[in-house]
Scaffold this motif. Structure first.
Motif, PDB file in Angstrom:
ATOM      1  N   SER A 250      34.167  38.448  35.776  1.00 35.03           N
ATOM      2  CA  SER A 250      34.049  38.603  37.215  1.00 35.03           C
ATOM      3  C   SER A 250      32.984  39.921  37.052  1.00 35.03           C
ATOM      4  O   SER A 250      33.648  40.740  35.954  1.00 35.03           O
ATOM      5  N   ASP A 251      31.870  39.236  37.867  1.00 32.27           N
ATOM      6  CA  ASP A 251      30.895  40.245  37.784  1.00 32.27           C
ATOM      7  C   ASP A 251      31.213  41.943  38.362  1.00 32.27           C
ATOM      8  O   ASP A 251      30.993  42.776  37.807  1.00 32.27           O
ATOM      9  N   GLN A 252      32.008  41.669  38.983  1.00 31.08           N
ATOM     10  CA  GLN A 252      32.636  42.767  40.117  1.00 31.08           C
ATOM     11  C   GLN A 252      33.281  43.813  38.525  1.00 31.08           C
ATOM     12  O   GLN A 252      33.066  44.758  38.693  1.00 31.08           O
ATOM     13  N   LYS A 253      34.115  43.264  37.895  1.00 34.58           N
ATOM     14  CA  LYS A 253      34.981  44.331  37.073  1.00 34.58           C
ATOM     15  C   LYS A 253      33.508  44.206  36.201  1.00 34.58           C
ATOM     16  O   LYS A 253      34.218  44.962  35.338  1.00 34.58           O
ATOM     17  N   ASP A 254      32.819  43.249  35.217  1.00 33.50           N
ATOM     18  CA  ASP A 254      31.685  43.387  33.939  1.00 33.50           C
ATOM     19  C   ASP A 254      30.887  45.170  34.831  1.00 33.50           C
ATOM     20  O   ASP A 254      30.913  45.806  33.924  1.00 33.50           O
ATOM     21  N   PHE A 255      30.422  44.562  36.372  1.00 37.01           N
ATOM     22  CA  PHE A 255      29.782  45.554  36.784  1.00 37.01           C
ATOM     23  C   PHE A 255      30.544  46.746  36.447  1.00 37.01           C
ATOM     24  O   PHE A 255      30.072  48.249  36.310  1.00 37.01           O
ATOM     25  N   ALA A 256      31.763  46.835  37.315  1.00 31.51           N
ATOM     26  CA  ALA A 256      32.011  48.338  37.414  1.00 31.51           C
ATOM     27  C   ALA A 256      32.850  49.201  36.073  1.00 31.51           C
ATOM     28  O   ALA A 256      32.155  50.181  36.169  1.00 31.51           O
ATOM     29  N   LEU A 257      32.838  48.390  34.870  1.00 31.95           N
ATOM     30  CA  LEU A 257      32.963  49.128  33.449  1.00 31.95           C
ATOM     31  C   LEU A 257      31.407  49.557  33.182  1.00 31.95           C
ATOM     32  O   LEU A 257      32.147  50.988  32.152  1.00 31.95           O
ATOM     33  N   ILE A 258      30.848  49.033  33.874  1.00 32.68           N
ATOM     34  CA  ILE A 258      30.005  49.326  32.869  1.00 32.68           C
ATOM     35  C   ILE A 258      29.216  50.708  33.539  1.00 32.68           C
ATOM     36  O   ILE A 258      28.708  51.674  32.960  1.00 32.68           O
ATOM     37  N   ALA A 259      29.214  50.573  35.004  1.00 34.82           N
ATOM     38  CA  ALA A 259      29.455  52.091  35.407  1.00 34.82           C
ATOM     39  C   ALA A 259      30.402  52.396  35.097  1.00 34.82           C
ATOM     40  O   ALA A 259      29.905  54.446  34.292  1.00 34.82           O
ATOM     41  N   HIS A 344      43.510  50.409  44.174  1.00 38.72           N
ATOM     42  CA  HIS A 344      42.242  50.418  44.026  1.00 38.72           C
ATOM     43  C   HIS A 344      41.353  51.362  42.775  1.00 38.72           C
ATOM     44  O   HIS A 344      40.918  50.314  42.238  1.00 38.72           O
ATOM     45  N   MET A 345      41.841  52.451  41.938  1.00 38.91           N
ATOM     46  CA  MET A 345      41.586  52.902  40.968  1.00 38.91           C
ATOM     47  C   MET A 345      42.321  52.174  39.474  1.00 38.91           C
ATOM     48  O   MET A 345      41.250  52.379  38.881  1.00 38.91           O
ATOM     49  N   PHE A 346      43.413  51.947  39.644  1.00 37.31           N
ATOM     50  CA  PHE A 346      44.074  50.661  38.596  1.00 37.31           C
ATOM     51  C   PHE A 346      42.410  49.749  38.742  1.00 37.31           C
ATOM     52  O   PHE A 346      42.493  49.190  37.850  1.00 37.31           O
ATOM     53  N   ILE A 347      42.361  49.103  39.571  1.00 43.44           N
ATOM     54  CA  ILE A 347      41.078  48.133  39.895  1.00 43.44           C
ATOM     55  C   ILE A 347      40.158  48.131  39.830  1.00 43.44           C
ATOM     56  O   ILE A 347      39.867  47.374  38.368  1.00 43.44           O
ATOM     57  N   ASN A 348      39.563  49.155  39.755  1.00 46.73           N
ATOM     58  CA  ASN A 348      37.994  49.520  39.736  1.00 46.73           C
ATOM     59  C   ASN A 348      37.661  49.698  37.835  1.00 46.73           C
ATOM     60  O   ASN A 348      36.974  49.908  37.412  1.00 46.73           O
ATOM     61  N   VAL A 349      38.999  49.949  36.614  1.00 45.03           N
ATOM     62  CA  VAL A 349      38.791  50.267  35.804  1.00 45.03           C
ATOM     63  C   VAL A 349      39.355  49.268  34.924  1.00 45.03           C
ATOM     64  O   VAL A 349      39.662  49.247  33.568  1.00 45.03           O
ATOM     65  N   GLY A 350      39.823  48.430  35.069  1.00 43.53           N
ATOM     66  CA  GLY A 350      40.397  46.925  34.798  1.00 43.53           C
ATOM     67  C   GLY A 350      41.733  47.101  34.640  1.00 43.53           C
ATOM     68  O   GLY A 350      42.564  45.881  33.721  1.00 43.53           O
ATOM     69  N   LEU A 351      42.417  47.527  35.399  1.00 43.44           N
ATOM     70  CA  LEU A 351      44.346  47.644  34.927  1.00 43.44           C
ATOM     71  C   LEU A 351      45.019  46.703  36.205  1.00 43.44           C
ATOM     72  O   LEU A 351      45.680  46.419  36.194  1.00 43.44           O
ATOM     73  N   GLY A 352      44.250  45.742  36.806  1.00 41.88           N
ATOM     74  CA  GLY A 352      44.424  44.964  37.650  1.00 41.88           C
ATOM     75  C   GLY A 352      43.516  44.177  37.627  1.00 41.88           C
ATOM     76  O   GLY A 352      41.986  44.228  38.183  1.00 41.88           O
ATOM     77  N   PRO A 353      43.699  43.285  38.649  1.00 39.91           N
ATOM     78  CA  PRO A 353      42.698  41.658  38.727  1.00 39.91           C
ATOM     79  C   PRO A 353      41.916  42.119  39.945  1.00 39.91           C
ATOM     80  O   PRO A 353      42.679  43.490  40.476  1.00 39.91           O
ATOM     81  N   VAL A 354      41.082  41.771  40.552  1.00 43.47           N
ATOM     82  CA  VAL A 354      40.059  42.155  40.792  1.00 43.47           C
ATOM     83  C   VAL A 354      40.941  41.814  42.457  1.00 43.47           C
ATOM     84  O   VAL A 354      41.071  40.483  42.914  1.00 43.47           O
ATOM     85  N   THR A 355      40.550  42.798  43.677  1.00 44.15           N
ATOM     86  CA  THR A 355      40.908  42.805  45.195  1.00 44.15           C
ATOM     87  C   THR A 355      40.591  43.303  45.581  1.00 44.15           C
ATOM     88  O   THR A 355      39.107  43.825  45.388  1.00 44.15           O
ATOM     89  N   GLY A 356      40.791  43.372  47.094  1.00 43.79           N
ATOM     90  CA  GLY A 356      39.645  44.125  48.702  1.00 43.79           C
ATOM     91  C   GLY A 356      40.309  45.549  48.500  1.00 43.79           C
ATOM     92  O   GLY A 356      40.208  45.195  49.582  1.00 43.79           O
ATOM     93  N   GLN A 357      41.111  46.456  47.938  1.00 44.43           N
ATOM     94  CA  GLN A 357      41.537  47.058  48.099  1.00 44.43           C
ATOM     95  C   GLN A 357      40.630  48.915  48.576  1.00 44.43           C
ATOM     96  O   GLN A 357      39.734  49.211  47.802  1.00 44.43           O
TER      97      GLN A 357
END
Length: 390
Positions: A250-259, A344-357
């Motif tokens: 998941s590119d979105q998840k990877d980029f978010a964790l890099i940030a 939203h915050m949990f998804i951004n830090v990788g604690l849930g599957p990517v979704t559009g919240q």
């Protein structure tokens, strides 16, 4: 001429007004920083255009909140009851004829005004459930009343899950908590859980059957399954692929964790984010990761603290309200906002599957911010009629 004093016109819980103002200011700074990639693609780099557009929606949202909080909240139950009968039709209409954005039919246009169906449905269902429960606070619940509540919640949330699965889960949890606070007997709370869980499972199963039989996707069901597979790293649907055709990364998840890793404790400073240029939807679905990158863990804690403070004020106002409907409505709307924020915050830090919240009151958005402004206005309207509190 009598001077206009804004402070004297802002009624209700002043703590909530302060939270709303703080989140609005944070939104201006973070959105302006995160829209550079969007501005480059759409306008050749004109970030000021999006800043002015976002600023307009914030000011308009504050105006809507101001107007709504001046009205009598007791009138909302009658209006919402009328709208309730149209919600299943509206959801089905959106699924068939709605506007497709990002591969999902979640938007509908009425008289030139486009909005996400889920935002409207959430407001209507919470208001109606609060009104139904309020009417039974001082008399014994009838079995028919309880099943009416459960069926309405099950049908509405089940239909909504086809296009907005994560939103339907949040709404289901919110409705369960409202019924628990409304002192619904525990055996019916468990029946509520079974109905909601069964409905969501049925939608997922139906989505798989349709995909296998026709090769077409039912709403966003297959996308939900694929993203869940990526999160748990397991093949759920038995197609031999983890994450479906898109794969297990998941590119979105990877980029978010890099940030997040780049931000550290104090962050790299406002406007200095590197991931905003490559992270899809950095201004909406992944804005919390940009907050961490630019303002660090410290900035993230401030944002989390504001939502926790909002939840605390919502609970406190319930204790002080004079009407059962007002108390249930306040906690329901407050919970829906705070639960979405933490999802939203949990998804951004990788604690849930990517979704559009999105992150309420911070992410860039038009109608979503508008419905949140309406919800906050209703909460403030209720708090006008509470006992004095701090």
């Amino acid at each position: 001429m009598i001077p206009f004093k804004l402070r004297s016109h802002l009624k209700g819980d002043r703590h909530i007004w302060a939270i709303l103002l703080a989140l609005s200011i944070i939104s201006i700074f973070v959105v302006y920083s995160s829209i550079s990639a969007l501005a480059y693609r759409k306008t050749g780099g004109n970030t000021e255009f999006y800043l002015l557009k976002h600023g307009f929606f914030i000011i308009f949202g504050l105006f809507v909140t101001f107007v709504i909080h001046k009205l009598d909240f007791t009138q909302y139950s009658g209006i919402a009851h009328v709208f309730l009968w149209f919600t299943p039709i509206l959801i089905l209409y959106t699924l068939i004829f709605g506007i497709s954005v990002g591969g999902a039919r979640r938007w509908v246009s009425v008289l030139g005004f486009s909005f996400q169906t889920s935002d409207f449905v959430r407001l209507v269902l919470i208001t109606n459930l609060s009104a139904m429960l309020a009417r039974r606070q001082h008399i014994e619940y009838k079995v028919s009343d309880l099943w009416t509540m459960i069926i309405w919640c099950g049908v509405t949330i089940g239909l909504l899950s086809i296009s907005s699965f994560s939103t339907s889960v949040i709404l289901g949890i919110t409705c369960f908590l409202i019924m628990w606070i409304g002192r619904v007997p525990s055996k019916y709370l468990w029946k509520m859980v079974l109905v909601l869980f069964g409905g969501l499972t049925l939608v997922l199963a139906l989505g798989l059957i349709v995909k296998r039989a026709t090769g077409t996707e039912l709403g966003r069901v297959q996308t939900v399954i694929d993203r869940t597979e990526v999160f748990i790293n397991s093949d759920m649907d038995g197609d031999g692929l983890v994450g479906g055709e898109t794969g297990s990364s998941s590119d979105q998840k990877d980029f978010a964790l890099i940030a997040i890793a780049h931000g550290g404790f104090l962050g790299v400073g406002p406007g200095n984010s590197a991931q905003k240029n490559v992270l899809p939807d950095a201004f909406s679905d992944f804005i919390f990761s940009i907050i961490i990158e630019e303002y660090g863990i410290l900035g993230a804690m401030v944002v989390m603290g504001l939502y926790i403070w909002l939840l605390y004020r919502g609970v406190k106002n319930v204790d002080n309200t004079h009407r059962a409907f007002g108390g249930l409505l306040t906690i329901g709307l407050t919970l829906s906002i705070v639960l979405q924020a933490f999802a939203h915050m949990f998804i951004n830090v990788g604690l849930g599957p990517v979704t559009g919240q999105t992150l309420p009151m911070i992410s860039m958005g038009g109608t979503s911010a508008l419905f949140t402004s309406v919800a906050i206005g209703i909460v403030l309207s209720v708090s006008k009629n509470t006992s004095p509190n701090e």
